[in-house]
Design an enzyme around this catalytic site. Structure first.
Site, PDB file in Angstrom:
ATOM      1  CD1 TRP A 182     -11.522  23.310  18.717  1.00 40.77           C
ATOM      2  CD2 TRP A 182     -10.306  24.978  19.583  1.00 40.77           C
ATOM      3  NE1 TRP A 182     -11.462  24.322  17.783  1.00 40.77           N
ATOM      4  CE2 TRP A 182     -10.734  25.343  18.284  1.00 40.77           C
ATOM      5  CE3 TRP A 182      -9.514  25.876  20.315  1.00 40.77           C
ATOM      6  CZ2 TRP A 182     -10.386  26.577  17.706  1.00 40.77           C
ATOM      7  CZ3 TRP A 182      -9.175  27.103  19.747  1.00 40.77           C
ATOM      8  CH2 TRP A 182      -9.616  27.444  18.454  1.00 40.77           C
ATOM      9  CD  GLU A 222     -14.678  23.024  21.556  1.00 40.84           C
ATOM     10  OE1 GLU A 222     -13.657  23.152  22.269  1.00 40.84           O
ATOM     11  OE2 GLU A 222     -15.535  23.922  21.450  1.00 40.84           O
ATOM     12  CE  LYS A 224     -13.935  27.567  15.352  1.00 42.17           C
ATOM     13  NZ  LYS A 224     -13.296  28.479  16.290  1.00 42.17           N
ATOM     14  CG  ASP A 255     -18.600  25.572  21.022  1.00 46.41           C
ATOM     15  OD1 ASP A 255     -19.560  26.231  20.553  1.00 46.41           O
ATOM     16  OD2 ASP A 255     -17.651  26.109  21.624  1.00 46.41           O
ATOM     17  CG  HIS A 258     -17.420  24.808  17.421  1.00 41.89           C
ATOM     18  ND1 HIS A 258     -16.320  24.267  18.053  1.00 41.89           N
ATOM     19  CD2 HIS A 258     -17.377  26.134  17.677  1.00 41.89           C
ATOM     20  CE1 HIS A 258     -15.659  25.222  18.674  1.00 41.89           C
ATOM     21  NE2 HIS A 258     -16.290  26.370  18.469  1.00 41.89           N
ATOM     22  CG  HIS A 282     -17.247  24.235  25.028  1.00 45.32           C
ATOM     23  ND1 HIS A 282     -16.088  24.611  24.400  1.00 45.32           N
ATOM     24  CD2 HIS A 282     -16.893  23.771  26.252  1.00 45.32           C
ATOM     25  CE1 HIS A 282     -15.065  24.374  25.209  1.00 45.32           C
ATOM     26  NE2 HIS A 282     -15.525  23.855  26.342  1.00 45.32           N
ATOM     27  CG  ASP A 290     -17.489  29.542  17.303  1.00 47.27           C
ATOM     28  OD1 ASP A 290     -18.327  29.466  18.215  1.00 47.27           O
ATOM     29  OD2 ASP A 290     -16.290  29.218  17.436  1.00 47.27           O
ATOM     30  CG  ASP A 292     -17.230  31.885  21.291  1.00 44.03           C
ATOM     31  OD1 ASP A 292     -17.695  30.912  21.900  1.00 44.03           O
ATOM     32  OD2 ASP A 292     -16.362  31.765  20.407  1.00 44.03           O
ATOM     33  CG  ASP A 322     -16.231  28.263  24.632  1.00 45.85           C
ATOM     34  OD1 ASP A 322     -15.614  29.285  24.981  1.00 45.85           O
ATOM     35  OD2 ASP A 322     -15.897  27.589  23.632  1.00 45.85           O
TER      36      ASP A 322
HETATM   37  C1  RNT Z   1     -12.971  27.644  19.940  1.00 45.87           C
HETATM   38  C2  RNT Z   1     -13.490  26.619  20.882  1.00 45.87           C
HETATM   39  C3  RNT Z   1     -12.768  26.503  22.190  1.00 45.87           C
HETATM   40  C4  RNT Z   1     -12.405  27.842  22.808  1.00 45.87           C
HETATM   41  C5  RNT Z   1     -11.906  27.762  24.237  1.00 45.87           C
HETATM   42  C6  RNT Z   1     -11.243  29.017  24.667  1.00 45.87           C
HETATM   43  O1  RNT Z   1     -13.776  27.855  18.852  1.00 45.87           O
HETATM   44  O2  RNT Z   1     -14.849  26.826  21.108  1.00 45.87           O
HETATM   45  O3  RNT Z   1     -13.500  25.731  23.043  1.00 45.87           O
HETATM   46  O4  RNT Z   1     -13.475  28.727  22.772  1.00 45.87           O
HETATM   47  O5  RNT Z   1     -11.109  26.668  24.398  1.00 45.87           O
HETATM   48 ZN    ZN Z   2     -15.800  25.658  22.610  1.00 48.53          ZN
END
Ligand code: RNT
Ligand code: ZN
Length: 413
Positions: A182, A222, A224, A255, A258, A282, A290, A292, A322
């Protein structure tokens, strides 16, 4: 209600809860190391960059590799099921090389302590991530897509080193290592050229993936949609990454933080499965962006795991966590997310899939809605409690985490 009674309730709809429990025990979930220290790593970073952010300053963050490993081990001990660990290149044990070598020269030996850790904690495999953020060699917010050849070459070399490290981790653990690429590359404001950075990103990926150990390494990219500070343009967009993965025969990583807010990963999984023998996830929880947030047992998580289970894709979908929350106890956050994923998997394993599918195929939509609503109040909690019991655990992980906080985390500045 006892487990035996709950088992009968499920049997009445044609579901074998013992079998669901046995299946779940074997599904690996890859637990990210970065929840423990707000994604800072072992290189001395004091802040994050690249459009990702942790918020909150709950006391007790792991400040050293030793503290992180202790917290990680403790969190893992409260997580049921089969576990992998997921580490970032920025968590290298550099020893005497610290300050002398950069990410373009990291070697397998810098990750040997992680292999030891995994083996000591009955971990079934290690997954890996090159770290393309929080580093002075990001130039104008770009890494692998940089127009500066020196910068681009540095990051390509980092990628190559990581493929080698991944082969080592895979071989040592006797389990293929998923390497997720990523990059944060993008622009805050409207770019004049959206194509050139993407052409350079593709070229860089081709260079990194030119040679790798196909037995022990599973590469993934990955995508985004945007990041904080890079709102207008993301080089590794959804279309870019999916097409790259499809044309190069590598894995796509989705993810669920994303995508645009009304898009859902649950619906993407079956689309990907039409074309790919593997898909990586993820699992996160985006709140308006995003963000998290810690993964909790909510509807879209259940929907994601339903798609994995009912499409017979437990062996095809690589599940990883994640999220990173610094506003609550970090060990608690870690365990909550992993347990939520396990719960959602169990929930999905307890559904009468054949019957539900038949109702759909036969156009019996009234019955389909009835069944879908009916299953929601079955005694799921008892089966979950039984699963925990068979893992030597119980529902209360709050008390042990509170004790650990008191004994171990409180003294940290
Ligand atoms: C970032 C991505 C990525 C990170 C990690 C730490 O938006 O989701 O995967 O969160 O690699
Ligand atoms: Zn991620």
């Amino acid at each position: 209600m006892s487990y035996q009674e709950a088992k009968r309730s499920y049997a009445a709809i044609g579901v074998n809860s013992d079998a669901a429990i046995e299946t779940l025990k074997k599904v690996p979930v890859s637990v990210h190391c970065w929840q423990g220290d707000d994604v800072l790593g072992f290189e001395g970073a004091e802040s994050l960059s690249g459009g990702i952010q942790t918020t909150g300053n709950y006391p007790g963050r792991a400040r050293t590799p030793e503290e992180l490993m202790a917290d990680y081990a403790y969190a893992l001990s409260l997580m049921p099921g089969s576990k992998r660990i997921n580490i970032h290149a920025s968590y290298a044990f550099l020893g005497a090389d610290k300050g002398k070598i950069d990410r373009d020269a990291y070697r397998p030996e810098h990750f040997a302590p992680w292999v030891k850790f995994a083996k000591e904690h009955a971990i079934e495999g290690i997954d890996f991530n090159p770290t393309f953020f929080a580093h002075p060699k990001m130039k104008d917010g770009l890494t692998l897509s940089s127009p500066d050849e020196g910068i681009r070459a540095f990051w390509v070399e980092h990628g190559k080193r990581c493929m080698e490290i991944a082969a080592y981790l895979g071989k040592e653990m006797n389990s293929p290592c998923l390497v997720n690429i990523w990059i944060p590359d993008g622009y805050k404001d409207i770019p004049a050229d959206r194509l050139s950075p993407r052409l350079r990103y593709a070229k860089s990926l081709d260079e990194i993936l030119k040679e790798y150990d196909r037995q022990w390494v599973i590469p993934a990219v990955e995508s985004k949609v945007f990041g904080i500070g890079v709102e207008s343009y993301t080089v590794g967009s959804g279309e870019f990454c999916q097409n790259y993965a499809a044309t190069r025969g590598i894995c796509s990583l989705l993810d669920n933080g994303h995508y645009h807010p009304t898009e859902v990963v649950s619906d993407k999984i079956p689309s990907m499965l039409v074309f790919h023998d593997k898909v990586a996830l993820h699992v996160s929880r985006p709140v308006r962006w995003d963000s998290d947030h810690v993964v909790i047992f909510e509807d879209e998580l259940k929907e994601i795991m339903k798609e994995v289970v009912r499409n017979d894709a437990l062996g095809k979908v690589k599940i990883a966590l994640d999220y990173f929350d610094a506003s609550i106890n970090r060990v608690f956050a870690w365990v909550t997310g992993q347990r939520s994923v396990e719960k959602a998997l169990l929930y999905a394993l307890l559904l009468p899939d054949a019957e539900l599918k038949a109702a759909q195929e036969q156009g019996q939509f009234t019955r389909l809605m009835y069944l879908q609503e009916r299953v929601k109040t079955l005694p799921f909690g008892e089966v979950w409690a039984q699963y925990l019991k068979e893992n030597g655990m119980d529902e209360d992980y709050f008390t042990p985490v509170a004790e650990y906080e008191e004994k171990v985390m409180k003294g940290r500045a």
